[in-house]
Write an enzyme that holds these catalytic residues in place. Structure first.
Site, PDB file in Angstrom:
ATOM      1  N   CYS A  93       5.362   5.757  22.664  1.00  0.00           N
ATOM      2  CA  CYS A  93       6.184   4.611  23.028  1.00  0.00           C
ATOM      3  C   CYS A  93       6.025   3.464  22.061  1.00  0.00           C
ATOM      4  CB  CYS A  93       5.812   4.123  24.416  1.00  0.00           C
ATOM      5  SG  CYS A  93       6.463   5.197  25.660  1.00  0.00           S
ATOM      6  N   SER A 141      -4.268  -2.150  -0.084  1.00  0.00           N
ATOM      7  CA  SER A 141      -3.197  -3.047   0.349  1.00  0.00           C
ATOM      8  C   SER A 141      -3.774  -4.406   0.693  1.00  0.00           C
ATOM      9  CB  SER A 141      -2.506  -2.434   1.568  1.00  0.00           C
ATOM     10  OG  SER A 141      -1.479  -3.281   2.033  1.00  0.00           O
ATOM     11  N   GLY A 142      -3.065  -5.467   0.323  1.00  0.00           N
ATOM     12  CA  GLY A 142      -3.587  -6.817   0.499  1.00  0.00           C
ATOM     13  C   GLY A 142      -3.820  -7.237   1.937  1.00  0.00           C
ATOM     14  N   HIS A 143      -2.822  -6.971   2.781  1.00  0.00           N
ATOM     15  CA  HIS A 143      -2.844  -7.582   4.117  1.00  0.00           C
ATOM     16  C   HIS A 143      -3.842  -6.941   5.064  1.00  0.00           C
ATOM     17  CE1 HIS A 143      -0.449  -4.528   6.429  1.00  0.00           C
ATOM     18  NE2 HIS A 143      -0.168  -4.159   5.197  1.00  0.00           N
ATOM     19  N   THR A 173       9.648  -8.761 -11.599  1.00  0.00           N
ATOM     20  CA  THR A 173       8.932 -10.013 -11.817  1.00  0.00           C
ATOM     21  C   THR A 173       7.692 -10.041 -10.925  1.00  0.00           C
ATOM     22  OG1 THR A 173      10.984 -11.136 -12.362  1.00  0.00           O
ATOM     23  CG2 THR A 173       9.118 -12.527 -11.728  1.00  0.00           C
ATOM     24  N   GLY A 191       0.833  -1.197   0.000  1.00  0.00           N
ATOM     25  CA  GLY A 191       0.000   0.000   0.000  1.00  0.00           C
ATOM     26  C   GLY A 191       0.869   1.248   0.000  1.00  0.00           C
ATOM     27  N   ASN A 227      -6.718   5.299   9.524  1.00  0.00           N
ATOM     28  CA  ASN A 227      -6.308   4.031  10.106  1.00  0.00           C
ATOM     29  C   ASN A 227      -6.337   4.023  11.628  1.00  0.00           C
ATOM     30  OD1 ASN A 227      -4.222   5.873   9.114  1.00  0.00           O
ATOM     31  ND2 ASN A 227      -2.805   4.619  10.288  1.00  0.00           N
ATOM     32  N   GLN A 252      -7.490   1.455   4.373  1.00  0.00           N
ATOM     33  CA  GLN A 252      -8.353   1.035   5.477  1.00  0.00           C
ATOM     34  C   GLN A 252      -9.821   0.961   5.072  1.00  0.00           C
ATOM     35  OE1 GLN A 252      -7.415  -0.143   8.370  1.00  0.00           O
ATOM     36  NE2 GLN A 252      -5.247   0.402   8.295  1.00  0.00           N
TER      37      GLN A 252
HETATM   38  C1  LIG Z   1      20.307  -9.352 -13.479  1.00  0.00           C
HETATM   39  C2  LIG Z   1      18.940  -9.053 -12.999  1.00  0.00           C
HETATM   40  N1  LIG Z   1      18.712  -7.918 -12.319  1.00  0.00           N
HETATM   41  C3  LIG Z   1      17.496  -7.609 -11.844  1.00  0.00           C
HETATM   42  C4  LIG Z   1      16.429  -8.442 -12.050  1.00  0.00           C
HETATM   43  C5  LIG Z   1      15.105  -8.018 -11.504  1.00  0.00           C
HETATM   44  O1  LIG Z   1      14.660  -8.863 -10.490  1.00  0.00           O
HETATM   45  P1  LIG Z   1      13.102  -8.924 -10.143  1.00  0.00           P
HETATM   46  O2  LIG Z   1      12.411  -9.412 -11.363  1.00  0.00           O
HETATM   47  O3  LIG Z   1      13.018  -9.848  -9.016  1.00  0.00           O
HETATM   48  O4  LIG Z   1      12.658  -7.560  -9.833  1.00  0.00           O
HETATM   49  C6  LIG Z   1      16.612  -9.638 -12.771  1.00  0.00           C
HETATM   50  C7  LIG Z   1      15.524 -10.590 -13.053  1.00  0.00           C
HETATM   51  O5  LIG Z   1      14.485 -10.301 -13.589  1.00  0.00           O
HETATM   52  C8  LIG Z   1      17.896  -9.941 -13.249  1.00  0.00           C
HETATM   53  O6  LIG Z   1      18.121 -11.062 -13.933  1.00  0.00           O
HETATM   54  C1  LIG Z   2      -4.269   4.304   5.644  1.00  0.00           C
HETATM   55  C2  LIG Z   2      -3.062   3.504   5.317  1.00  0.00           C
HETATM   56  N1  LIG Z   2      -2.340   3.824   4.226  1.00  0.00           N
HETATM   57  C3  LIG Z   2      -1.257   3.118   3.870  1.00  0.00           C
HETATM   58  C4  LIG Z   2      -0.826   2.050   4.604  1.00  0.00           C
HETATM   59  C5  LIG Z   2       0.395   1.338   4.155  1.00  0.00           C
HETATM   60  O1  LIG Z   2       0.126   0.031   3.723  1.00  0.00           O
HETATM   61  P1  LIG Z   2       1.287  -1.055   3.692  1.00  0.00           P
HETATM   62  O2  LIG Z   2       1.767  -1.210   5.087  1.00  0.00           O
HETATM   63  O3  LIG Z   2       0.662  -2.263   3.142  1.00  0.00           O
HETATM   64  O4  LIG Z   2       2.379  -0.524   2.844  1.00  0.00           O
HETATM   65  C6  LIG Z   2      -1.542   1.683   5.766  1.00  0.00           C
HETATM   66  C7  LIG Z   2      -1.142   0.562   6.631  1.00  0.00           C
HETATM   67  O5  LIG Z   2      -0.068   0.426   7.117  1.00  0.00           O
HETATM   68  C8  LIG Z   2      -2.680   2.429   6.117  1.00  0.00           C
HETATM   69  O6  LIG Z   2      -3.376   2.131   7.202  1.00  0.00           O
END
Ligand SMILES: Cc1ncc(COP(=O)(O)O)c(C=O)c1O
Ligand SMILES: Cc1ncc(COP(=O)(O)O)c(C=O)c1O
Lengths: 122, 396, 396, 122
Positions: free
Chosen positions: B327, B201-203, B239, B73, B153, B181
């Site tokens: 804190c 955001s997924g989680h 990727t 996110g 949030n 959120q």
């Molecule tokens: C030499 C090299 N650098 C960077 C990347 C990028 O990695 P990623 O696809 O995990 O972002 C790759 C593979 O795609 C790669 O072979």
């Molecule tokens: C309102 C809001 N924006 C952005 C984020 C960032 O998402 P993420 O932690 O998945 O990067 C969060 C949660 O942390 C959020 O509550």
């Protein structure tokens, strides 16, 4: 996050409370920074006979207060003044880095209470 | 002793839904291909990506080609703001946002301020609501982006996003909303809302961590945040995280399909919790808006005590929650959100957020209502700010 | 008919190692906490992060506080280059890299060129090696960063990184190396090499997709690429992808523990494949360096035919490989790497990369050597560039 | 990526080969762009009696060549000239967007071969 000693002192803090007719009272910290320690002393023959605290703050502030009061109880004023925040941290078996200021507060709190006691003595 | 564990920190993160995990699993070491590959392993992965993108598009009321997967996110927020700012600086250098955005937005804006942009941070009222009038007044000729979070949030306040987007549209200014959120707790339809960019955001919706989505309305001009390969139609290289994308697709689908029931369930738990706390504990204050509020958000300040101590005490009886106390954030100041709604430092330090989720039950709420009062009482008994007066009645 | 499937595209991506997946699984919906949370769910997650970071640090010979998790190898590359460039532009605006970097590096450099930076792209020789002399000559007073990939993803050529880093250090210039392909196939020790920044990616070493690592030597000055929360010591915000981090830790550990055996195994398969192709198919050319070459990389050009047709034909018999042909990249030009080593367009179009991994066996190699010759022959029989001369002997 | 018709024409292309005494030969594309199509025609009474192709290129180039040659075989020169790349794409049941240029090449190839035939006729 916290070790067992810290958690034990947070859960079962020693010397909690106030002393009605205290010989010295020290208060350090502020609500802004999220920590207030208040220390009450009873002194006899230059010896800390009784000590109580009240603390508004996080677990490490409460644990620092607790262990510090335990450490200076029964000690002379000079011994109590020699206590450093490092002694508090060591006695607690360590504090996480961002929490070290709580031990500093404990050191400052006992000094402030002793100062108040000395002032009243004059 | 099997300790009861009650997780009420669903705004921090949620467990992955079993159905989501089930769909993800084959993509780790069976259908593990790179979607860019020509061969069957790659095509399988590509197909799964397409299906997930379609699901997210449906969930948001968008077109599939408007859905871009990111690594979080935070990345989606960064991309939206920096991407629009850098691509449109010929038009202007002014951005409008609010004082209660997530750090992903705020720190991005601060960074842009260091690089020649000007940012207006809108105030909020005591409930956390922005003023649309103030928004309109803040607009200048040089305004290129308005970014206002859908729901906060910490305190759960829901902003009038449709109205704000309409104001932006009239002035031909791009409008982004951080819906991290809101997603799963509020109905979201990008076309109805009329927003240009939207992050999720997924989680936070029982999907996996490490995946986000930026909705980019067709035609919006923005720079890449990340440069590299041709993935995501050359706009977000790297990727593809196929398993997480699949999980995001399923999570978005579940979140939307069950939305109404979910909102009813959460609201009922929430109100039970709010009323129960009010009944059982004196000197408390509900933070956030009484009605314009996420169905799953409860945020109280407990006077005279500090949040981390409260959290740890709750944790010892198995209750997982969070706080806006300094804190717990590693910084010296309490939550900027609680300060923005006008709380004093000490009240802000004593805040507790209980954020509900699908995993919570009535029993969880009852357990909290049983455990919380004695904990608050104990901490207050340690506090120099709190004095018990004669007769046992509490007062300051 | 159960078709045999032989995956020899391990440089594109690898399956997640069963031991890696096993360690990841609890972090989806059991220990699903947010590592920033104070409660036990959070602390469990934090502990898992710490362990993973330690494993990666050990694998790279780094300190734990020098390891930063990102959302991909691409993001790590972007961060290193943009981060150093923006944080050090008071010192200079010149960057040195090579013509055969991954697009994650090249497109990032091109973006920086648009924003006031100057980039020198070093040539490589016919085997893909840079010249250290040319590197030294390219250095100017304004040079702030040298970024040279450890090993090339297409042709497998391994660069003299230690020497290059030494040259950079003498001139007090930051040195970054993209080690995404080298990791797991070459011994990497950041202190021995003397590099300042180094990128790796999870899914190339039997870890999960969507996770990368940037090693940042203590003291290196670089800006954030992403702004937001306090994660990764405020340098790479976004809720941590705990499961993927755990997976990365385990994958890095496995990759290093078994490195010597792995290199021996891969080299043996590789050489069997190279020799087998040379023996069975005329008019072929091995691309890349004969010895300074990744143990798992085979890259041939097959004259007179085009790569995508070759890939699809192999796919039909269950063999998954890749090609530098334009048709497989979605662009009009064949691989910039193959062009940089001086191949003509048509030879480059006819390239085939077979990249080996732990999952491959001797039988896989034999199967490829059995299937490949008739496929090449069939495609050549369709090609106007290829003429069968009398007597059955092939010639141009 | 490709549908079954495309894969079928790629795997079993019709009309592969050369015609020794062709009436018209067309060649389009270049090795640079990765596609070359070469078309050989045999024309009788204005009708394409026979057609063969050789193609260097990706699967869709080969499939486009194959289906195009099938489509114009037996047709008049005019009918063959009326063939568009869209007809080729439609006959193949669609091509991925980045591959549409292969069908254009097929259209150009037959035109080029017919042009050559017409030139030779003069
Ligand atoms: C030499 C090299 N650098 C960077 C990347 C990028 O990695 P990623 O696809 O995990 O972002 C790759 C593979 O795609 C790669 O072979
Ligand atoms: C309102 C809001 N924006 C952005 C984020 C960032 O998402 P993420 O932690 O998945 O990067 C969060 C949660 O942390 C959020 O509550």
């Amino acid at each position: 996050m916290y070790n067992e000693t810290v958690m034990e002192h947070f859960t079962n803090p020693r010397n909690v409370g106030e002393i009605e007719d205290a010989d010295g009272i020290g208060e350090v910290g502020s609500p802004q920074c999220g920590d207030i320690m208040k220390i009450f002393l009873k002194v006899e023959d230059n010896i800390i006979k009784d000590i109580k605290f009240k603390t508004f703050g996080c677990a490490s502030a409460i644990a620092s207060s607790s262990i510090m009061t335990d450490m200076v109880k029964g000690k002379t004023i000079e011994e109590a003044l020699a206590l450093t925040n490092k002694d508090v941290v060591d006695a607690l078996g360590g504090l996480p880095k961002p929490k070290v200021h709580c031990s500093v507060l404990a050191e400052e709190a006992i000094r402030s209470a002793i100062e108040d006691y000395k002032k009243k003595m004059k | 002793m099997t300790k009861r564990r009650v997780y009420v920190d669903n705004s921090a993160t949620t467990p992955v839904h079993p159905q989501v995990l089930e769909e993800m699993l084959p993509f780790f070491n069976e259908n593990f291909g790179n979607p860019s590959s020509v061969h069957s392993f790659g095509r399988q992965a590509k197909k799964a990506m397409d299906k997930a993108r379609e699901r997210v598009a449906v969930a948001l009321g968008a077109k599939t080609e408007e859905i871009f997967f990111t690594g979080s996110g935070t990345e989606a927020d960064n991309w939206a703001v920096k991407g629009v700012a850098l691509a449109n600086k010929d038009k202007g250098n002014h951005i409008i946002t609010t004082k209660i955005e997530h750090h992903a937005l705020l720190h991005t804006c601060e960074y842009l301020e260091k690089h020649g942009f000007e940012v207006t941070y809108l105030d909020v009222d005591e409930y956390g609501l922005i003023s649309l009038k103030q928004l309109e007044e803040a607009i200048k000729d040089s305004t290129i982006l308005i970014s206002i979070m859908f729901a906060n949030n910490e305190i759960g306040t829901i902003q009038p996003i449709g109205e704000a987007a309409r104001i932006a549209k009239e002035k031909e200014i791009y409008f982004h909303t951080d819906s991290v959120q809101a997603m799963g707790n509020v109905k979201i339809d990008v076309k109805e809302l009329g927003v240009d960019l939207l992050s999720i955001s997924g989680h936070k919706i029982m999907g996996p961590k490490g995946i986000g989505v930026l909705y980019i309305r067709k035609g919006v001009r923005l720079d890449n945040l990340i440069h590299g390969g041709a993935q995501e139609r050359r706009r977000r290289p790297g990727t593809e995280n196929v398993a997480a994308v699949v999980g995001m697709g399923k999570a978005a689908q579940l979140a939307t399909e069950n939305l109404e029931q979910h909102i009813r369930d959460m609201t009922s738990l929430r109100d039970k919790l709010i009323n129960g706390i009010y009944e059982r504990i004196p000197h408390v204050k509900l933070n956030g808006h009484p009605t314009e509020r996420l169905a799953n958000n409860v945020n109280f300040s407990f006077e005279f005590i500090e949040g981390e101590a409260l959290l740890l005490s709750l944790d010892m009886v198995g209750i997982a929650a969070s706080s806006g106390s300094a804190c717990t954030s590693g910084s010296l100041d309490p939550s900027h959100v609680l300060m923005a709604i006008g709380l004093s430092h000490e009240i802000a330090h004593g805040s507790l957020r209980l954020s509900l989720g699908e995993i919570n039950t009535d029993e969880d709420v009852e357990y909290i209502l049983e455990q919380l009062p004695p904990i608050v009482e104990r901490l207050r008994s340690l506090s120099p700010l709190f004095k018990q007066c004669e007769g046992g009645k509490v007062s300051v």
